[in-house]
Design a protein around this motif. Structure first.
Motif, PDB file in Angstrom:
ATOM      1  N   LEU A   1       7.615   1.185 -11.525  1.00 21.52           N
ATOM      2  CA  LEU A   1       6.169   1.170 -11.750  1.00 21.52           C
ATOM      3  C   LEU A   1       5.418   0.913 -10.442  1.00 21.52           C
ATOM      4  O   LEU A   1       4.403   1.557 -10.164  1.00 21.52           O
ATOM      5  N   LEU A   2       5.925   0.007  -9.629  1.00 20.72           N
ATOM      6  CA  LEU A   2       5.285  -0.244  -8.340  1.00 20.72           C
ATOM      7  C   LEU A   2       5.373   0.976  -7.421  1.00 20.72           C
ATOM      8  O   LEU A   2       4.419   1.289  -6.694  1.00 20.72           O
ATOM      9  N   VAL A   3       6.483   1.678  -7.453  1.00 21.83           N
ATOM     10  CA  VAL A   3       6.606   2.906  -6.657  1.00 21.83           C
ATOM     11  C   VAL A   3       5.645   3.975  -7.167  1.00 21.83           C
ATOM     12  O   VAL A   3       5.016   4.687  -6.372  1.00 21.83           O
ATOM     13  N   THR A   4       5.484   4.071  -8.471  1.00 20.23           N
ATOM     14  CA  THR A   4       4.550   5.041  -9.040  1.00 20.23           C
ATOM     15  C   THR A   4       3.110   4.703  -8.649  1.00 20.23           C
ATOM     16  O   THR A   4       2.319   5.605  -8.333  1.00 20.23           O
ATOM     17  N   ILE A   5       2.777   3.409  -8.654  1.00 23.61           N
ATOM     18  CA  ILE A   5       1.442   3.001  -8.221  1.00 23.61           C
ATOM     19  C   ILE A   5       1.234   3.352  -6.749  1.00 23.61           C
ATOM     20  O   ILE A   5       0.168   3.853  -6.361  1.00 23.61           O
TER      21      ILE A   5
ATOM     22  N   ALA B   1      -1.134   6.892  -2.590  1.00 24.76           N
ATOM     23  CA  ALA B   1      -0.904   7.854  -1.506  1.00 24.76           C
ATOM     24  C   ALA B   1      -1.541   9.208  -1.828  1.00 24.76           C
ATOM     25  O   ALA B   1      -2.138   9.847  -0.942  1.00 24.76           O
ATOM     26  N   VAL B   2      -1.432   9.653  -3.066  1.00 23.22           N
ATOM     27  CA  VAL B   2      -2.050  10.926  -3.450  1.00 23.22           C
ATOM     28  C   VAL B   2      -3.570  10.821  -3.334  1.00 23.22           C
ATOM     29  O   VAL B   2      -4.230  11.731  -2.830  1.00 23.22           O
ATOM     30  N   TYR B   3      -4.122   9.698  -3.769  1.00 18.33           N
ATOM     31  CA  TYR B   3      -5.574   9.502  -3.649  1.00 18.33           C
ATOM     32  C   TYR B   3      -6.008   9.557  -2.185  1.00 18.33           C
ATOM     33  O   TYR B   3      -7.005  10.206  -1.853  1.00 18.33           O
TER      34      TYR B   3
ATOM     35  N   VAL C   1      -3.541  -1.383   1.249  1.00 20.98           N
ATOM     36  CA  VAL C   1      -3.137  -1.689  -0.130  1.00 20.98           C
ATOM     37  C   VAL C   1      -1.815  -0.998  -0.443  1.00 20.98           C
ATOM     38  O   VAL C   1      -0.932  -1.587  -1.086  1.00 20.98           O
ATOM     39  N   LEU C   2      -1.663   0.223   0.021  1.00 18.48           N
ATOM     40  CA  LEU C   2      -0.421   0.961  -0.160  1.00 18.48           C
ATOM     41  C   LEU C   2       0.745   0.228   0.496  1.00 18.48           C
ATOM     42  O   LEU C   2       1.827   0.105  -0.080  1.00 18.48           O
ATOM     43  N   LEU C   3       0.512  -0.283   1.687  1.00 19.08           N
ATOM     44  CA  LEU C   3       1.542  -1.037   2.400  1.00 19.08           C
ATOM     45  C   LEU C   3       1.916  -2.313   1.640  1.00 19.08           C
ATOM     46  O   LEU C   3       3.101  -2.646   1.507  1.00 19.08           O
TER      47      LEU C   3
END
Length: 113
Positions: A40-44, A49-51, A63-65
């Motif tokens: 789930l964390l990887v999907t978030i 990243a897509v955004y 935030v991604l980091l």
């Protein structure tokens, strides 16, 4: 065409997140829940990243980091905790082999308390 690709990406990530949440809720063992939480964390992180890529917005990269670091540290911490549980039991059958981590009591250790 350029608006279809982000929508498809976000839709696929959303479906994946719903399936992961179902696995998290139904998981019978601790390891199932840990793997589901990590997924789930990887999907978030993938959604962020897509955004960032689609809208060319770099303000969410910290935030991604943090999300990626949280997923890594969480998985390593749980793996070390479970590994410590296996070593501390002193059972030579579980040391270095496959262990039952489903949360159910082991039939071999019931009478040896």
């Amino acid at each position: 065409m350029t608006t279809v690709v982000p929508l498809v990406c976000f839709a696929l990530l959303g479906v994946g997140a719903v399936l992961i949440l179902a696995r998290l809720a139904m998981g019978p063992s601790l390891l199932d829940r840990v793997v589901a939480t990590d997924a789930l964390l990887v999907t978030i992180a993938c959604g962020i990243a897509v955004y960032c890529a689609v809208y060319e917005d770099i303000s969410l990269e910290p935030v991604l980091l943090v999300v990626a670091l949280l997923a890594f540290v969480g998985s390593v911490s749980v793996a070390r905790y479970i590994g410590g549980m296996l070593v501390s039991t002193g059972d030579p059958a579980t040391r270095g082999g496959d262990a039952d981590l489903s949360g159910r009591p082991d039939a071999r250790s019931e009478g040896t308390s």
